[in-house]
Every structure is written in structure tokens, then in C-alpha cells.
Design a protein around this motif. Structure first.
Motif, short mmCIF file in Angstrom:
data_model
loop_
_atom_site.label_atom_id
_atom_site.label_comp_id
_atom_site.label_asym_id
_atom_site.label_seq_id
_atom_site.Cartn_x
_atom_site.Cartn_y
_atom_site.Cartn_z
N ALA A 259 -7.48 -3.25 5.95
CA ALA A 259 -6.34 -2.33 5.84
C ALA A 259 -6.92 -0.93 5.73
O ALA A 259 -7.92 -0.72 5.04
CB ALA A 259 -5.50 -2.66 4.61
N ASN A 260 -6.30 0.01 6.42
CA ASN A 260 -6.71 1.41 6.39
C ASN A 260 -5.59 2.24 5.79
O ASN A 260 -4.42 2.09 6.18
CB ASN A 260 -7.05 1.91 7.78
N VAL A 261 -5.97 3.12 4.87
CA VAL A 261 -4.99 3.93 4.16
C VAL A 261 -5.37 5.40 4.30
O VAL A 261 -6.51 5.78 4.04
CB VAL A 261 -4.95 3.54 2.67
N GLU A 262 -4.41 6.21 4.70
CA GLU A 262 -4.58 7.67 4.76
C GLU A 262 -3.90 8.26 3.52
O GLU A 262 -2.78 7.87 3.18
CB GLU A 262 -3.92 8.24 6.01
N GLY A 263 -4.59 9.18 2.88
CA GLY A 263 -4.02 9.83 1.71
C GLY A 263 -5.05 9.95 0.62
O GLY A 263 -6.24 9.66 0.83
N ASP A 264 -4.59 10.35 -0.56
CA ASP A 264 -5.52 10.57 -1.66
C ASP A 264 -5.30 9.62 -2.83
O ASP A 264 -5.60 9.94 -3.97
CB ASP A 264 -5.46 12.03 -2.12
N LEU B 36 0.82 -1.21 0.00
CA LEU B 36 0.00 0.00 0.00
C LEU B 36 0.85 1.26 0.00
O LEU B 36 0.55 2.22 -0.71
CB LEU B 36 -0.94 -0.01 1.21
N GLU B 37 1.93 1.25 0.79
CA GLU B 37 2.78 2.45 0.87
C GLU B 37 3.56 2.71 -0.42
O GLU B 37 4.09 3.79 -0.60
CB GLU B 37 3.71 2.34 2.07
N SER B 38 3.59 1.73 -1.31
CA SER B 38 4.28 1.92 -2.59
C SER B 38 3.40 2.67 -3.60
O SER B 38 3.89 3.08 -4.65
CB SER B 38 4.70 0.56 -3.19
N VAL B 39 2.14 2.85 -3.27
CA VAL B 39 1.21 3.53 -4.17
C VAL B 39 1.30 5.04 -3.96
O VAL B 39 1.31 5.52 -2.82
CB VAL B 39 -0.24 3.05 -3.91
N SER C 233 0.01 7.06 4.85
CA SER C 233 0.28 5.99 5.81
C SER C 233 -0.71 4.87 5.58
O SER C 233 -1.78 5.07 5.00
CB SER C 233 0.17 6.51 7.25
N ALA C 234 -0.33 3.68 6.06
CA ALA C 234 -1.19 2.51 5.91
C ALA C 234 -1.02 1.60 7.11
O ALA C 234 0.07 1.51 7.69
CB ALA C 234 -0.86 1.76 4.62
N THR C 235 -2.10 0.93 7.48
CA THR C 235 -2.06 -0.09 8.52
C THR C 235 -2.85 -1.29 8.01
O THR C 235 -3.73 -1.15 7.16
CB THR C 235 -2.68 0.40 9.84
#
Length: 65
Positions: free
Chosen positions: A41-46, A23-26, A31-33
Motif C-alpha cells: 500500500a502506498n500513502v501520500e501525505g504526512d 488508510l484514508e481515515s488516518v 491519498s492511498a492505493t
């Protein structure tokens, strides 16, 4: 913005780390958990949710937005 994915196939902490790395490679991910017990999985960002699903699937897990 927070995006929550359902992720099937995680069974341990190592799996969580693999999903987070994918996820963090996108682009656009701040951030991702991941949690194998809740299969989420939860992802912060756009980042585009489709790009997140593709990244997790490419890592060998099954994701849905």
C-alpha cells in the motif's frame, strides 16, 4: 511524502478497497492505493507510519512500515 507499507492478507479488489478506506481515515493522508498482487500500500501525505500500520491492522490485515 510517500510511505509504502507491506500488507499481508489482501486477496482481492475488495480487500484493497478496505485497506485504502482504513488508510484514508488516518489524519494527514492525502491519498492511498493498495495492490493485493504485490502486497503493498502506498500513502501520500504526512501521516505517522505507525498510525497507518495500526489502521490497517484494525481493519483486519497485517501491515508493516
Amino acid at each position: 511524502m510517500t510511505t509504502t507499507l507491506t500488507v499481508e492478507g489482501m486477496s482481492c479488489d475488495g480487500c484493497e478497497q478496505s485497506v485504502v478506506a482504513a488508510l484514508e481515515s488516518v489524519g494527514g493522508v492525502k491519498s492511498a492505493t493498495a495492490d493485493h498482487e504485490s502486497n503493498t500500500a502506498n500513502v501520500e501525505g504526512d501521516a505517522d507510519p505507525l498510525d497507518l500500520v495500526v489502521a490497517v491492522n484494525d481493519a483486519g490485515y497485517e501491515a508493516q512500515a
